[in-house]
Motif scaffolding. Structure first.
Motif, PDB file in Angstrom:
ATOM      1  N   CYS A  87       0.847  -1.190   0.000  1.00 50.03           N
ATOM      2  CA  CYS A  87       0.000   0.000   0.000  1.00 50.03           C
ATOM      3  C   CYS A  87       0.882   1.239   0.000  1.00 50.03           C
ATOM      4  N   THR A  88       1.882   1.223  -0.835  1.00 51.37           N
ATOM      5  CA  THR A  88       2.832   2.329  -0.914  1.00 51.37           C
ATOM      6  C   THR A  88       2.872   2.929  -2.322  1.00 51.37           C
ATOM      7  N   GLY A  89       1.941   2.508  -3.180  1.00 52.39           N
ATOM      8  CA  GLY A  89       1.760   3.147  -4.469  1.00 52.39           C
ATOM      9  C   GLY A  89       2.980   3.087  -5.387  1.00 52.39           C
TER      10      GLY A  89
ATOM     11  N   ILE B 113       2.297  -2.419   7.125  1.00 52.62           N
ATOM     12  CA  ILE B 113       1.747  -2.037   5.828  1.00 52.62           C
ATOM     13  C   ILE B 113       1.565  -0.525   5.774  1.00 52.62           C
ATOM     14  N   GLY B 114       1.792   0.070   4.595  1.00 53.16           N
ATOM     15  CA  GLY B 114       1.390   1.453   4.374  1.00 53.16           C
ATOM     16  C   GLY B 114       2.415   2.505   4.743  1.00 53.16           C
TER      17      GLY B 114
ATOM     18  N   LEU C  87       6.300   4.009   3.723  1.00 53.98           N
ATOM     19  CA  LEU C  87       7.384   3.928   2.723  1.00 53.98           C
ATOM     20  C   LEU C  87       8.654   3.379   3.370  1.00 53.98           C
TER      21      LEU C  87
ATOM     22  N   THR D  31      -0.677  -9.459   2.229  1.00 53.85           N
ATOM     23  CA  THR D  31      -0.429  -8.820   0.936  1.00 53.85           C
ATOM     24  C   THR D  31       0.953  -9.162   0.394  1.00 53.85           C
TER      25      THR D  31
ATOM     26  N   ARG E 154       1.806  -2.133  15.816  1.00 54.20           N
ATOM     27  CA  ARG E 154       2.580  -1.050  15.204  1.00 54.20           C
ATOM     28  C   ARG E 154       3.425  -0.301  16.226  1.00 54.20           C
TER      29      ARG E 154
ATOM     30  N   ASP F  23      -5.465   0.601  17.793  1.00 55.53           N
ATOM     31  CA  ASP F  23      -4.295   0.818  16.945  1.00 55.53           C
ATOM     32  C   ASP F  23      -4.781   1.112  15.518  1.00 55.53           C
TER      33      ASP F  23
ATOM     34  N   TRP G  83      -4.485   0.735   9.564  1.00 57.70           N
ATOM     35  CA  TRP G  83      -5.388   0.678   8.403  1.00 57.70           C
ATOM     36  C   TRP G  83      -4.900  -0.303   7.347  1.00 57.70           C
ATOM     37  N   GLY G  84      -3.619  -0.670   7.379  1.00 58.64           N
ATOM     38  CA  GLY G  84      -3.112  -1.671   6.435  1.00 58.64           C
ATOM     39  C   GLY G  84      -3.876  -2.977   6.549  1.00 58.64           C
TER      40      GLY G  84
ATOM     41  N   ASN H 211      -5.168   0.692  -6.061  1.00 53.57           N
ATOM     42  CA  ASN H 211      -4.764   2.092  -6.191  1.00 53.57           C
ATOM     43  C   ASN H 211      -5.932   3.065  -6.129  1.00 53.57           C
TER      44      ASN H 211
ATOM     45  N   GLY I 180      -5.351   4.085  -2.043  1.00 50.26           N
ATOM     46  CA  GLY I 180      -4.601   2.901  -1.617  1.00 50.26           C
ATOM     47  C   GLY I 180      -3.332   3.195  -0.838  1.00 50.26           C
ATOM     48  N   MET I 181      -3.041   4.465  -0.607  1.00 47.85           N
ATOM     49  CA  MET I 181      -1.817   4.823   0.105  1.00 47.85           C
ATOM     50  C   MET I 181      -2.134   5.594   1.382  1.00 47.85           C
TER      51      MET I 181
END
Lengths: 411, 411
Positions: A92-94, A127-128, A130, A237, A410, B324, B327-328, B344, B359-360
């Motif tokens: 989820c980092t595009g 996730i999410g 960078l 994912t 997290r 927490d 959202w990922g 995306n 998506g990010m």
């Protein structure tokens, strides 16, 4: 050394660098939070390009390293190295995530002087967010400089996230008159519900194998091993299993028509099943491995669905944690699995204690059943008595610790 | 009284005996262990036979009371009473279980002087143990003697197992120039994952409704309410929702062609949704209701799958428990749901805080997101941005208490 059968044996302290020509290294690069607390960047390397196969998550949301690795592997069918980081999933980092995964390939290629398209990339973690590319780059450079035939254990350690134990194995097999070695390392722990291997797995071998046959073998074996485990029903994912065969054992090319192909398949399945069971046993918060053996199903698919539904049921998993012989929950799970079930024909055993026959409870020794539930693994045997197909699935109990780990992952 | 819209209002302290002509009673019969600790046998009764509809578990293993009730209801389309026990599910009890469920019908019929085939039977509790029929019989007799128009709350209490709160409601609606009342009671807590209403639900109304229309209405409404909740993904062997319409409000026969049919449907859906949400919020060990609102899906089925997968994910549920803002895990759940997803394009909100776009991840106020996760309900909004269909699903967090309750349910 432990003999599996007359042709296959488990090697002591084996790992991904046990097969000829493989090296690995892992370093602490501070990926998750800048603190160098654990090894989190690792490289696996073959002295010569290896014929390779891969299986990937079926989640519609696929992380950047999945997309990049799949594309590279499809181009040439070869991999000479795999670069892995833990602490960040690069999911989820595009577009930037894709560029970062490609940069991981290129930085590794440059450090090793090899083709970027022959490098697999894998990431696992949150996730999410960078990737911290400066730290990744430094880690790759350092790892590339430290590659060693003894680096397998470090590699297995670096790919861990909430895993508590390293998962690695090596076996040797007599194939085509040569001694062939097959080895693997894996990480699992949470988000473990296969459809494909919900995890990262890396299998190495010095066997020489045709690429199409290798891909078919990996897929076939994965369906009976990594795809038969569950921790929490959630499919990641980032799941990926890569298999690299560099041919340095010197055997003639293996294809399904080679007389020793079944030995290769058996050895590969042994490695994959060992890793899959290790993942299930080390599921987040787990105290025990659960094995569900379903027999007497109309189809293998039915047997698999019933077995996987048992090990996936929160109510079965908590009953195992509490060592409560609540076999009604097995009936419930079988019934909702989608498998064909005649409720009046189901026989159930907890370990060696039969608790139900023809769908009804027996008067059994409660203390004996409790003892079976305190063993590791806990074995449930279910005979549906409507056919002759069978399957086994693997899971773990659901505990306070699972809730604790995942309530604050997290932070 | 609280107005839902210009035609429907919620009645204060309403329950299954609020509609005209219904009575109920509940007694402590010591079903689970002989100790009379809670009410566990209950009867719901209509002064005249009521047109009835039912929906039942899709589990292939169906408890005896399901089989008996389904058969009786299919014969005449009428029910005049429902007898329920908690503490024992009468499931996986074979031929004797069927005879026991029939005996419950007959004992109730005798005590009330009505037709056994117009009596629904429902059981909830432990699986695989024969009913204590002597205690059941005594309980039925006592309950039949104590039927009262004020017995609704006792009925709602008696059907509880690990439920912490009673679940009941009544609404009134202006239909065909008459005041019609629709009410319901339900129990849930564990083994709550619908396909059909994974629970027991009893809905009463004094409206006069055609039987086929009533059955269709119950099915339609169930699919948007009881079938949109999950606690743990496990589907019980005993789930059942019964709807009794005794016609005592004096309206003209309701069918889908009646101009006020939509008002009846709305009121019925309001009752069912209230009960469904109450079940989700009172899931075993739960501290908060989770609401997943999915919009922008290609099909309603896609929206429903995505919403249900979010509320069913152990990793989402533990993240809510830990407040927490991970959202990922929502992305992961959407991706594995089977719904068509373009990774995306996905936008995500936690309450009013948008955390992801296309998506990010966005840079959002972490403290604000945490505050949203500490609210009850926690609301996740997901726009898939690939279509115009939407659906909402309901669940609860996964907590230490769930593990505790289910590690020692039988004992």
């Amino acid at each position: 050394m432990q003999k599996v059968n007359s042709k296959i044996q488990v090697l002591d302290n084996g790992g991904v660098t046990t097969p000829a020509g493989f090296k690995a290294a892992a370093v602490s690069a501070g990926i998750k939070n800048g603190r160098k607390e654990k090894k989190d960047v690792a490289i696996l390397y073959s002295e010569i390009p290896a014929v390779a196969a891969g299986v990937y998550t079926t989640n519609a949301v696929q992380a950047a390293p999945i997309l990049v690795t799949k594309q590279s592997l499809e181009q040439s069918g070869l991999l000479q190295a795999v670069v892995v980081n833990s602490g960040n999933a690069n999911a989820c980092t595009g577009q930037q995530g894709l560029l970062d995964a490609q940069a991981m390939q290129e930085l590794t290629a440059k450090a090793l002087g090899i083709d970027p398209n022959q490098i697999g990339v894998a990431s696992t973690g949150v996730i999410g967010v960078l990737l911290p590319m400066t730290r990744i780059g430094a880690g790759i450079e350092e790892a590339a400089n430290r590659l060693s035939p003894d680096g397998g254990a470090d590699f297995a350690e670096a790919i861990m996230t909430t895993d508590l134990v390293k998962k690695e194995i090596a076996v040797s097999a007599e194939i085509d008159g040569k001694t062939v070695t097959i080895a693997g390392a894996a990480k699992g722990s949470g988000m473990i519900h296969p459809n494909m291997a919900t995890m990262l797995g890396f299998i190495t071998t010095d066997a020489k194998v045709e690429q199409a046959a290798l891909q078919a073998a990996l897929k076939q074996v994965t369906n009976k091993t990594f795809n038969r485990i569950t921790v929490d029903g959630d499919t990641s994912t980032n799941d990926m299993v890569l298999l690299l065969a560099n041919g340095m054992a010197g055997n003639d090319l293996l294809t399904p028509s080679h007389q020793d192909w079944p030995i290769f398949l058996d050895a590969l399945e042994y490695v994959a099943l060992h890793l899959a069971k290790a993942i299930a046993r080390d599921g987040e918060g787990a105290t025990r491995l659960i094995v569900a053996q379903v027999t007497g199903a109309q189809t293998e698919k039915d047997a698999e669905q019933a077995a996987k539904t048992i090990v996936g049921s929160s109510l079965v998993k908590t009953a195992v944690f509490g060592a409560d012989a609540n076999w009604g929950r097995l009936m419930m799970a079988i019934g909702r699995s989608g498998a064909y079930v005649d409720p009046n024909k189901v026989d159930i055993w907890i370990g060696d204690v039969q608790v139900a026959a023809e769908g009804m409870g027996l008067s059994y020794d409660e203390a004996a059943a409790t003892r079976e539930l305190e063993k590791d693994p806990v074995i449930f045997k279910v005979n549906l008595n409507v056919g002759s197909c069978s399957a086994t699935a693997y899971g773990c109990d659901l505990t306070y610790e699972y809730v604790k780990i995942n309530g604050s992952y997290r932070t």
